[in-house]
Write a protein that holds these residues in place. Structure first.
Motif, short mmCIF file in Angstrom:
data_model
loop_
_atom_site.label_atom_id
_atom_site.label_comp_id
_atom_site.label_asym_id
_atom_site.label_seq_id
_atom_site.Cartn_x
_atom_site.Cartn_y
_atom_site.Cartn_z
N SER A 179 0.12 2.41 -0.49
CA SER A 179 -1.10 2.21 0.30
C SER A 179 -0.89 2.54 1.77
N ILE A 180 0.37 2.53 2.26
CA ILE A 180 0.60 2.82 3.68
C ILE A 180 0.66 4.32 3.95
N ILE A 181 0.68 5.13 2.89
CA ILE A 181 0.73 6.58 3.04
C ILE A 181 -0.64 7.16 2.69
N PRO A 182 -1.19 8.05 3.50
CA PRO A 182 -2.52 8.62 3.20
C PRO A 182 -2.54 9.28 1.82
N GLN A 183 -3.54 8.95 1.04
CA GLN A 183 -3.68 9.52 -0.30
C GLN A 183 -4.57 10.76 -0.30
N LYS A 184 -5.29 10.96 0.78
CA LYS A 184 -6.15 12.15 0.90
C LYS A 184 -5.81 12.89 2.18
N GLY A 185 -6.01 14.19 2.14
CA GLY A 185 -5.77 15.00 3.31
C GLY A 185 -6.97 14.96 4.25
N ILE A 186 -6.92 15.81 5.26
CA ILE A 186 -8.00 15.93 6.24
C ILE A 186 -8.44 17.39 6.30
N LEU A 191 -9.18 22.55 10.84
CA LEU A 191 -7.88 22.25 10.24
C LEU A 191 -8.02 21.82 8.79
N ASN A 192 -7.00 22.16 8.00
CA ASN A 192 -6.83 21.63 6.65
C ASN A 192 -5.44 21.02 6.59
N ILE A 193 -5.36 19.68 6.50
CA ILE A 193 -4.08 18.96 6.54
C ILE A 193 -3.87 18.27 5.20
N GLN A 194 -2.74 18.57 4.55
CA GLN A 194 -2.41 17.97 3.26
C GLN A 194 -0.96 17.50 3.29
N GLY A 195 -0.69 16.35 2.66
CA GLY A 195 0.68 15.83 2.62
C GLY A 195 0.99 15.16 1.30
N ARG A 196 2.29 15.10 0.98
CA ARG A 196 2.71 14.46 -0.26
C ARG A 196 4.14 13.95 -0.10
N SER A 197 4.42 12.78 -0.67
CA SER A 197 5.76 12.20 -0.61
C SER A 197 6.18 11.75 -2.00
N ILE A 198 7.40 12.12 -2.41
CA ILE A 198 7.95 11.74 -3.71
C ILE A 198 9.28 11.02 -3.47
N PRO A 199 9.34 9.69 -3.71
CA PRO A 199 10.60 8.97 -3.49
C PRO A 199 11.61 9.30 -4.58
N SER A 200 12.90 9.20 -4.24
CA SER A 200 13.96 9.45 -5.22
C SER A 200 14.21 8.22 -6.08
N GLU A 201 13.77 7.02 -5.61
CA GLU A 201 13.87 5.79 -6.38
C GLU A 201 12.47 5.17 -6.45
N ASP A 202 12.39 3.96 -7.02
CA ASP A 202 11.09 3.30 -7.12
C ASP A 202 10.44 3.14 -5.75
N LEU A 203 11.25 2.81 -4.75
CA LEU A 203 10.76 2.67 -3.38
C LEU A 203 11.55 3.61 -2.48
N GLY A 204 10.85 4.28 -1.59
CA GLY A 204 11.50 5.28 -0.76
C GLY A 204 11.50 4.92 0.71
N MET A 238 7.28 -1.60 8.78
CA MET A 238 7.37 -1.88 10.22
C MET A 238 6.98 -0.66 11.04
N LEU A 239 7.43 0.52 10.61
CA LEU A 239 7.10 1.75 11.33
C LEU A 239 5.60 1.98 11.38
N LYS A 240 4.94 1.77 10.24
CA LYS A 240 3.49 2.01 10.19
C LYS A 240 2.76 1.11 11.18
N VAL A 241 3.13 -0.18 11.19
CA VAL A 241 2.46 -1.11 12.10
C VAL A 241 2.68 -0.69 13.55
N SER A 242 3.92 -0.34 13.88
CA SER A 242 4.24 0.02 15.27
C SER A 242 3.56 1.32 15.68
N PHE A 243 3.63 2.34 14.83
CA PHE A 243 3.03 3.64 15.18
C PHE A 243 1.50 3.54 15.26
#
Length: 467
Positions: A179-186, A191-204, A238-243
């Motif tokens: 939920s802390i990572i955007p699930q939709k682009g902009i 501009l067309n902005i798209q992103g994706r993250s795939i963790p190597s373990e259950d939590l990344g 913590m990073l998300k809250v601070s940024f």
């Protein structure tokens, strides 16, 4: 080469840090060693610095890893790293200590140095266990577990119940991190902005975000936390809250990094964790991108007219976030053109590794960008992940993989604006400029008043505010 001025590097935090730190010059000769390095190696710093053999040969137990470590450190000028596992031999007690090495470069008085951080994996694992036990939102323990384990007949029931709860809490943790990572682009006119993250373990430990800063400015952030699992997931939160707090108040990327770093150093300095980050702000009125780098791989921008790739955010200032509270960061700007494609990535892409140890490398990524720059952003990401997955040849992913791609769709031209649009843009720039002056963000304020002069060269108000 002379020893580094201790007033500039031998800060108290380095001497008391719970991780080893060795600073090398560009010939891989050690010029500074902190106290913790002496503690885990059992060798005095002067003995390491002035040893006849190379410093790495003294402290690395497995000699096969000496050359690999030298290679990784020499490559720091292009690719920082945080994932080399070795074994340290303590000369005082002859104990073998598992350790993880990270490397990056920094500049002091215009001279480049290589910084090697040594993390004691035995104490690190103990710290991670402590974090996991305290993470009561994800893992619930029972007060009567000790007494229940004494009852053989009840043991299996209790363990199964605990495993079920752990699984449920881990699912909650994954949901929270997702939920802390955007699930939709902009996507907008420019501009067309798209992103994706795939963790190597259950939590990344990778985190990215978008920030709508005002009517014309878009922020793009990418972070990579050292390590994996629950402790790294805690740090990303913590990073998300601070940024979110500081990016919402500031426009200038280097100032955002400075505030976030000062805030998080209080927590991360004692934990042994750190993160790299890259942050950009795009002004859609001028299509200028301003970027700052905190020990991360530079974002890559493909220029369609010149058919070449250049790096964003390069600067002699700035390093990783977390260990050092007084770091200075710097921002650089580039003018974008229509058709530019910008790629942000974590080292899980370039350092994807086959079973035989071969890396994907930045060169392969550059070739991929050159050959596929015409693909729409989301299709570009799809194809890049397929290529990286195929490169593994059956090996397990060794790190989290995150990619953000930006397509520059259109450049605004003042000659296309109607009289009403010009008036609206001038009024908006006046409002934003005056707001930035009050916030003492003078560089951003000047950019707003310069926009006004582009549309209205004789604007006395713009000149007055610039003055």
């Amino acid at each position: 080469m002379s020893k580094i001025d201790e007033d500039k590097i031998a800060l108290p935090v380095l001497e008391t840090a719970i991780f080893g730190l060795i600073v090398f010059d560009f010939e891989l000769k050690p010029v500074y060693i902190n106290d913790f390095t002496q503690e885990i190696t059992g060798i005095l710093s002067n003995d390491i610095i002035h040893a006849e053999s190379h410093a790495l040969e003294l402290i690395i137990a497995d000699k096969d890893y000496v050359e690999e470590t030298k290679r990784k450190l020499s490559g720091c000028f292009d690719t920082p790293f945080n994932d080399l596992d070795i074994k340290i031999i303590n000369e005082a007690n002859k104990k073998i200590i598992p350790a993880r090495i990270s490397g990056y470069t920094t500049a002091i008085d215009g001279v480049d140095y290589i910084v090697m951080i040594i993390q004691d994996e035995s104490s690190r694992k103990a710290y991670e266990t402590m974090l996991e036990n305290s993470f009561d939102n994800f893992i619930q323990t029972t007060n009567d577990l000790d007494s229940a384990l004494k009852k053989i007949k009840e043991q299996q029931v209790i363990l199964e119940d605990f495993q079920f709860k752990t699984k449920q809490e881990m699912m909650v943790a994954k949901t929270v991190q997702k939920s802390i990572i955007p699930q939709k682009g902009i996507r907008n006119e420019f501009l067309n902005i798209q992103g994706r993250s795939i963790p190597s373990e259950d939590l990344g430990g990778d985190y990215f975000d978008y920030f709508n800063l005002d009517k014309s400015k878009q922020g793009i952030l990418l972070c990579d936390v050292s390590g994996h699992g629950i402790p790294s997931a805690l740090v990303t939160t913590m990073l998300k809250v601070s940024f979110q707090r500081h990016a919402g108040e500031l426009i200038e990327p280097d100032e955002v990094f400075s505030r976030v770093n000062k805030e998080l150093t209080k927590t991360l300095q004692e934990s042994g964790f750190f993160c790299t980050a890259f942050y950009s702000v795009i002004d859609m009125d001028t299509m200028e991108i301003t970027s700052s780098c905190a020990g991360h791989d530079a974002a890559l921008a493909y220029h369609p007219d010149e058919n070449k790739i250049y790096e964003l955010g390069l600067s002699e200032k700035g390093t990783i976030i977390g260990p050092f509270s007084n770091v200075e960061f710097e921002a650089t700007s580039h003018q974008l053109v229509e058709g530019t494609k910008i790629i942000y990535f974590t080292d899980g892409i370039t350092e994807a590794r086959k079973i035989d140890g071969e890396f994907f490398t930045i060169e392969r990524l550059n070739d991929f960008i050159t050959n596929n720059h015409g693909l729409e952003a989301s299709l570009f990401i799809d194809k890049l992940y397929k290529e990286v997955n195929a490169f593994y040849e059956g090996a397990e992913p060794n790190d989290d993989r995150t990619v953000i791609v930006i397509d520059v769709l259109k450049i605004p031209r003042k000659e296309d604006f109607s009289t009403l649009e010009k008036k609206q843009r001038i009024n908006s720039a006046f409002q934003q400029g005056r707001k930035y002056i009050k916030m003492k963000q003078f560089r951003s304020a000047a950019m707003e008043f310069e926009k006004i002069l582009e549309l209205s060269p004789e604007s006395f108000g713009a000149y007055s505010n610039l003055g």
